[in-house]
Write a protein that holds these residues in place. Structure first.
Motif, mmCIF file in Angstrom:
data_model
loop_
_atom_site.group_PDB
_atom_site.id
_atom_site.type_symbol
_atom_site.label_atom_id
_atom_site.label_comp_id
_atom_site.label_asym_id
_atom_site.label_seq_id
_atom_site.Cartn_x
_atom_site.Cartn_y
_atom_site.Cartn_z
ATOM 1 N N ALA A 168 14.094 5.974 5.246
ATOM 2 C CA ALA A 168 13.715 7.380 5.406
ATOM 3 C C ALA A 168 12.427 7.653 4.630
ATOM 4 C CB ALA A 168 14.835 8.287 4.907
ATOM 5 N N PHE A 169 12.356 7.123 3.415
ATOM 6 C CA PHE A 169 11.146 7.261 2.600
ATOM 7 C C PHE A 169 9.960 6.629 3.323
ATOM 8 C CE2 PHE A 169 8.432 5.077 -0.558
ATOM 9 C CZ PHE A 169 7.869 6.190 -1.152
ATOM 10 N N ALA A 170 10.201 5.420 3.876
ATOM 11 C CA ALA A 170 9.119 4.702 4.549
ATOM 12 C C ALA A 170 8.629 5.484 5.760
ATOM 13 C CB ALA A 170 9.612 3.316 4.983
ATOM 14 N N TRP A 171 9.556 6.069 6.496
ATOM 15 C CA TRP A 171 9.172 6.854 7.675
ATOM 16 C C TRP A 171 8.231 7.992 7.260
ATOM 17 C CZ3 TRP A 171 10.206 12.032 8.973
ATOM 18 C CH2 TRP A 171 9.860 12.385 10.280
ATOM 19 N N GLY A 172 8.634 8.728 6.224
ATOM 20 C CA GLY A 172 7.796 9.838 5.769
ATOM 21 C C GLY A 172 6.447 9.351 5.269
ATOM 22 N N ALA A 173 6.467 8.234 4.527
ATOM 23 C CA ALA A 173 5.235 7.767 3.894
ATOM 24 C C ALA A 173 4.292 7.124 4.904
ATOM 25 C CB ALA A 173 5.566 6.776 2.781
ATOM 26 N N ILE A 174 4.854 6.405 5.886
ATOM 27 C CA ILE A 174 4.015 5.613 6.787
ATOM 28 C C ILE A 174 3.755 6.366 8.093
ATOM 29 C CG2 ILE A 174 3.869 3.459 8.067
ATOM 30 C CD1 ILE A 174 5.786 2.330 5.811
ATOM 31 N N ARG A 175 4.831 6.803 8.753
ATOM 32 C CA ARG A 175 4.678 7.425 10.060
ATOM 33 C C ARG A 175 4.062 8.824 9.944
ATOM 34 N NH1 ARG A 175 3.603 9.478 13.726
ATOM 35 N NH2 ARG A 175 4.451 9.721 15.812
ATOM 36 N N VAL A 176 4.551 9.608 8.966
ATOM 37 C CA VAL A 176 4.106 11.003 8.850
ATOM 38 C C VAL A 176 2.890 11.113 7.932
ATOM 39 C CG1 VAL A 176 4.927 13.338 8.410
ATOM 40 C CG2 VAL A 176 6.536 11.611 9.105
ATOM 41 N N SER A 177 2.546 10.056 7.217
ATOM 42 C CA SER A 177 1.474 10.080 6.215
ATOM 43 C C SER A 177 1.668 11.195 5.190
ATOM 44 C CB SER A 177 0.093 10.274 6.842
ATOM 45 O OG SER A 177 -0.021 9.619 8.041
ATOM 46 N N ALA A 178 2.913 11.440 4.784
ATOM 47 C CA ALA A 178 3.166 12.456 3.765
ATOM 48 C C ALA A 178 2.757 11.918 2.395
ATOM 49 C CB ALA A 178 4.638 12.834 3.761
ATOM 50 N N ASP A 179 2.601 12.836 1.452
ATOM 51 C CA ASP A 179 2.244 12.434 0.083
ATOM 52 C C ASP A 179 3.363 11.563 -0.489
ATOM 53 O OD1 ASP A 179 0.528 13.926 -2.557
ATOM 54 O OD2 ASP A 179 2.099 12.455 -2.845
ATOM 55 N N GLN A 180 3.003 10.327 -0.869
ATOM 56 C CA GLN A 180 4.034 9.362 -1.231
ATOM 57 C C GLN A 180 4.717 9.677 -2.557
ATOM 58 O OE1 GLN A 180 1.725 5.795 -0.829
ATOM 59 N NE2 GLN A 180 1.455 6.118 1.356
ATOM 60 N N VAL A 181 3.955 10.246 -3.502
ATOM 61 C CA VAL A 181 4.574 10.589 -4.782
ATOM 62 C C VAL A 181 5.559 11.735 -4.597
ATOM 63 C CG1 VAL A 181 4.145 11.368 -7.120
ATOM 64 C CG2 VAL A 181 2.588 9.764 -6.061
ATOM 65 N N GLY A 221 0.781 -1.234 0.000
ATOM 66 C CA GLY A 221 0.000 0.000 0.000
ATOM 67 C C GLY A 221 0.808 1.276 0.000
ATOM 68 N N VAL A 222 2.096 1.215 -0.338
ATOM 69 C CA VAL A 222 2.880 2.444 -0.398
ATOM 70 C C VAL A 222 3.314 2.670 -1.846
ATOM 71 C CG1 VAL A 222 4.900 3.680 0.435
ATOM 72 C CG2 VAL A 222 3.699 2.106 1.947
ATOM 73 N N VAL A 223 2.807 3.738 -2.463
ATOM 74 C CA VAL A 223 3.193 4.062 -3.831
ATOM 75 C C VAL A 223 4.668 4.419 -3.860
ATOM 76 C CG1 VAL A 223 3.008 5.834 -5.599
ATOM 77 C CG2 VAL A 223 0.970 4.761 -4.721
ATOM 78 N N ASN A 224 5.408 3.764 -4.724
ATOM 79 C CA ASN A 224 6.854 3.945 -4.715
ATOM 80 C C ASN A 224 7.337 4.425 -6.072
ATOM 81 O OD1 ASN A 224 9.550 3.815 -4.232
ATOM 82 N ND2 ASN A 224 9.455 1.865 -3.163
ATOM 83 N N VAL A 225 7.680 5.728 -6.167
ATOM 84 C CA VAL A 225 8.313 6.200 -7.398
ATOM 85 C C VAL A 225 9.787 6.509 -7.123
ATOM 86 C CG1 VAL A 225 6.192 7.095 -8.403
ATOM 87 C CG2 VAL A 225 7.635 8.611 -7.064
ATOM 88 N N ALA A 226 10.281 6.046 -5.952
ATOM 89 C CA ALA A 226 11.645 6.393 -5.558
ATOM 90 C C ALA A 226 12.678 5.391 -6.058
ATOM 91 C CB ALA A 226 11.735 6.515 -4.045
ATOM 92 N N MET A 227 12.270 4.445 -6.917
ATOM 93 C CA MET A 227 13.222 3.422 -7.349
ATOM 94 C C MET A 227 14.450 4.038 -8.029
ATOM 95 S SD MET A 227 10.018 1.891 -7.699
ATOM 96 C CE MET A 227 9.399 0.997 -9.098
ATOM 97 N N GLU A 228 14.211 5.045 -8.868
ATOM 98 C CA GLU A 228 15.316 5.667 -9.601
ATOM 99 C C GLU A 228 16.379 6.187 -8.629
ATOM 100 O OE1 GLU A 228 15.710 5.874 -12.808
ATOM 101 O OE2 GLU A 228 17.023 7.578 -13.219
ATOM 102 N N GLY A 229 15.936 6.920 -7.601
ATOM 103 C CA GLY A 229 16.888 7.508 -6.663
ATOM 104 C C GLY A 229 17.620 6.452 -5.865
#
Lengths: 358, 306
Positions: B78-91, B34-42
């Motif tokens: 770090a991405f997961a923390w922002g996306a899951i814990r902070v509920s930030a916009d995943q894209v 359930g976490v949209v991941n466009v961070a593969m490139e980075g």
């Protein structure tokens, strides 16, 4: 005033945090962070030519940023402004070197209109219709179309129909009277064009007026704010989805046109400029407010120009500015954590004082 | 047709599929929870750079690979923390990671290694031929002199399919991406499984990046992933968010790249051939042929307190 402060406090804190972390990074690499940032600032604003370059560099960022802001305000994410920019650039260059019999001003307007239309079609039709009718994520469709658009523009000048005779991968130059005049070349020594600046400011004002003072803008924002409520209130959500993405592409297309007429004058390799991606940062930092986009765009224009001069003066790679950009978006996205931290701190303090009282 | 009879094109198809299949499967793990991941490139770029850097510093490509995985894992944490814990916009977060990684790796390449780039003495991971199979005509040629990571990838494809669709933990991970509330109600820790999904995704993306820098080559160059993370995203969608599908799509896209190289100079524009993955993805999403539908809770943050 208080509302304004609380709105922009987050982005400012995010920017400062990014600058501090960037400073730690450059110190770790053995540079003096103060002289690095000093050369960054003086490189962006230090003399008249750099100031001209900063303003010139901010123009495509502001115009793309306006498009992205409109999409965000409508609850949509246009991640593909880069592709919309390049197909529009290709189209207006093509118009710019054909139709040589038109009078200059008419030819310029023709180029801009074609660029805007092509950008709107590229950004709006497929992503908008598929989002509206089958619910495909516009993030993915705009991103995929962006790559297709860039490859198309590349094809046009690498063996395609727009390549200038000869082996260079570039198109013919647009005719002289479609090139926007430079502002006081002796003083500025940059490609600053007052016409381009005027178009940019006008575009920001139009975007602001459209979003906040018209029915269409109200409905766009309503759909973005709460799609279900908007539908319940009788708004045509599918229509406004398409309109929002078309408008978004229109501004990105305008960016491509203005850049071609004002700076590049021909389609050539520059496909890694990533305006469309930096513009996402611009829009987020401005809280998707068109007038804020003007300021945020200027900030990132300064970062671009300053970064290039910094590399020359203090030998620090200009890629540092990308690090700062990445950090800024990360912190802006994560700022929701701040109230949580404050709450946690207050609770802990009240717990502690409660213990002390008993 | 002679192009297809030549085993060489299949050999290069397989090797070009690796840096697409690994991050695509990584993205599958992330998005299935359930976490949209466009961070593969980075994350690929981070893996690629630190893989080379640590290979050079320690003199061992294996330690380089390990460090690539660790740093890729940390970045995705770090991405997961922002996306899951902070509920930030995943894209938005994913974009942040991509821009940050592109900047950081370019910055470090210049400041650490200077303008001459990474040293030519950097060790790389070994190439191997499968003993026995490499004697079979034609098929053997495909598996001759491939990077060891090619075989690792094939193992990962099979393992992750088995894990996601044939184990209890895999089922739980998928349930978190379809209906987190229901999963929470039956006592599944939604956040922990999402962290696991994103971090597995980060590890696989970093592995894909390291394949480029110390698997195929022994050097890093600025932006060397060259959009592969985004093509991997396309492969994941075209593969309908499954490991086998992602691998199939990666092979298809790898084949179109290999074909582009072979056909160069034959009057076929490689720019047009490169459009194929992106165009196929749009077609798959719009459902003209066998529509791809994302996991139901993909991209929706979950707050267990509510």
């Amino acid at each position: 005033m208080k509302a304004l402060r609380s709105t922009f406090l987050g982005p400012i804190v995010a920017t400062l945090l990014a600058i501090v972390i960037g400073g730690i990074l450059v110190s770790a690499m053995g540079y003096n962070p103060f002289s690095v940032y000093g050369s960054l600032i003086s490189g962006a604003f230090g003399n008249i030519p750099s100031l001209g370059n900063t303003i010139t560099a901010s123009i495509p960022l502001v115009l793309c940023g306006l498009g992205i802001a409109i999409a965000f305000q409508s609850g949509l994410f246009n991640i593909g402004a880069d592709g919309q920019y390049w197909v529009a650039a290709a189209a207006s260059v093509w118009v710019g070197y054909h139709f040589t019999s038109l009078p200059g001003w008419l030819h310029i307007i023709f180029c801009l209109v074609v660029g805007m239309l092509v950008g709107a079609i590229w950004g709006g039709i497929i992503p908008g219709l598929t989002k509206a009718y089958v619910g495909s994520s516009e993030v993915i469709t705009t991103m995929m179309l962006s790559y297709i658009g860039i490859l198309l523009a590349r094809y046009l000048i690498e063996g395609g129909p727009m390549q200038e005779p000869g082996s260079n991968p570039q198109s013919p130059e647009i005719v002289q009277n479609t090139q926007l005049p430079y502002f006081n070349q002796t003083l500025m020594q940059s490609q600053l064009s007052l016409v381009a600046v005027a178009i940019t400011i006008l575009a920001a004002v139009v975007a602001w007026f459209l979003l906040y003072k018209t029915t269409i803008g109200y409905q766009l924002r309503a759909v973005g704010f709460n799609q279900r409520a908007a539908r319940y209130a009788g708004m045509r959500v599918t229509l406004y989805t398409v309109i929002a993405l078309c408008l978004s592409g229109l501004f990105a297309g305008l960016a491509g046109s203005v850049q071609m007429l004002g700076v590049d004058h021909r389609l050539m390799d520059g496909f890694s400029s990533n305006y469309g991606y930096t513009a996402i940062v611009v829009s987020l930092l401005a809280r998707n407010n068109p007038l804020g986009v003007l300021l945020a765009g200027l900030f990132f224009g300064a970062l671009t120009t300053g970064g290039q001069n910094m590399q020359i003066i203090s030998n620090v790679p200009a890629a540092l500015t990308d690090v700062l950009q990445g950090l800024i978006i990360f912190f802006v996205a994560c700022e929701r954590i701040v109230p949580q931290i404050i709450q946690w701190y207050r609770r802990r303090r009240s717990l502690r004082s409660g213990v002390a009282a008993s | 047709m002679s192009i297809f009879a030549d085993a060489q094109i299949w050999n290069s198809t397989l090797s070009m599929a690796v840096p697409l299949a690994l991050p695509a499967i990584g993205g599958t793990f992330s998005e299935r929870t359930g976490v949209v991941n466009v961070a593969m490139e980075g994350i690929m770029l981070m893996g690629a750079f630190f893989g080379v850097a640590f290979s050079y510093w320690t003199g061992s490509a294996w330690i380089g690979l390990l460090m690539a995985l660790i740093i890729g894992g940390l970045t995705s944490a770090a991405f997961a923390w922002g996306a899951i814990r902070v509920s930030a916009d995943q894209v938005v977060l994913g974009m942040a990671i991509n821009i940050f990684a592109a900047g950081l790796t370019a910055f470090l390449l210049d400041t650490v290694f200077g303008f001459s780039g990474t040293p030519p003495t950097t060790p790389k991971l070994p190439n191997v031929s499968l003993p026995g199979i490499d004697k079979i005509p034609y098929v053997g040629q495909i598996f001759t002199n491939q990077s060891i990571l090619v075989y690792v990838m094939i193992a990962i494809v099979i393992l992750s399919h088995w894990f996601l669709f044939h184990t209890r933990l895999g089922l739980r991970m998928r349930s978190v991406g379809e209906n987190p509330l229901a999963a929470d109600t039956v006592g599944i820790n939604v956040w922990r499984l999402r962290y696991a999904g994103v971090i597995i995704g980060g590890l696989l993306s970093a592995l894909g990046g390291a394949y480029l820098s110390i698997g195929v080559l022994n050097s890093f160059s600025v932006n060397m992933t060259n959009g592969r993370g985004y093509i991997a995203l396309a492969a994941m969608i075209f593969g309908k968010w499954t490991p086998l599908g992602s691998f199939g799509a990666a092979l298809l896209f790898g084949f179109s790249t290999a074909l582009g190289i072979v056909l160069q100079g034959n009057g076929v524009s490689s720019n047009l051939l490169q459009m194929i993955p992106y165009a196929l993805t749009i077609i798959a999403l719009t459902g003209l042929v066998g529509r791809s539908i994302p996991p139901a809770a993909d991209g929706l943050p979950y707050d267990p307190k509510r």
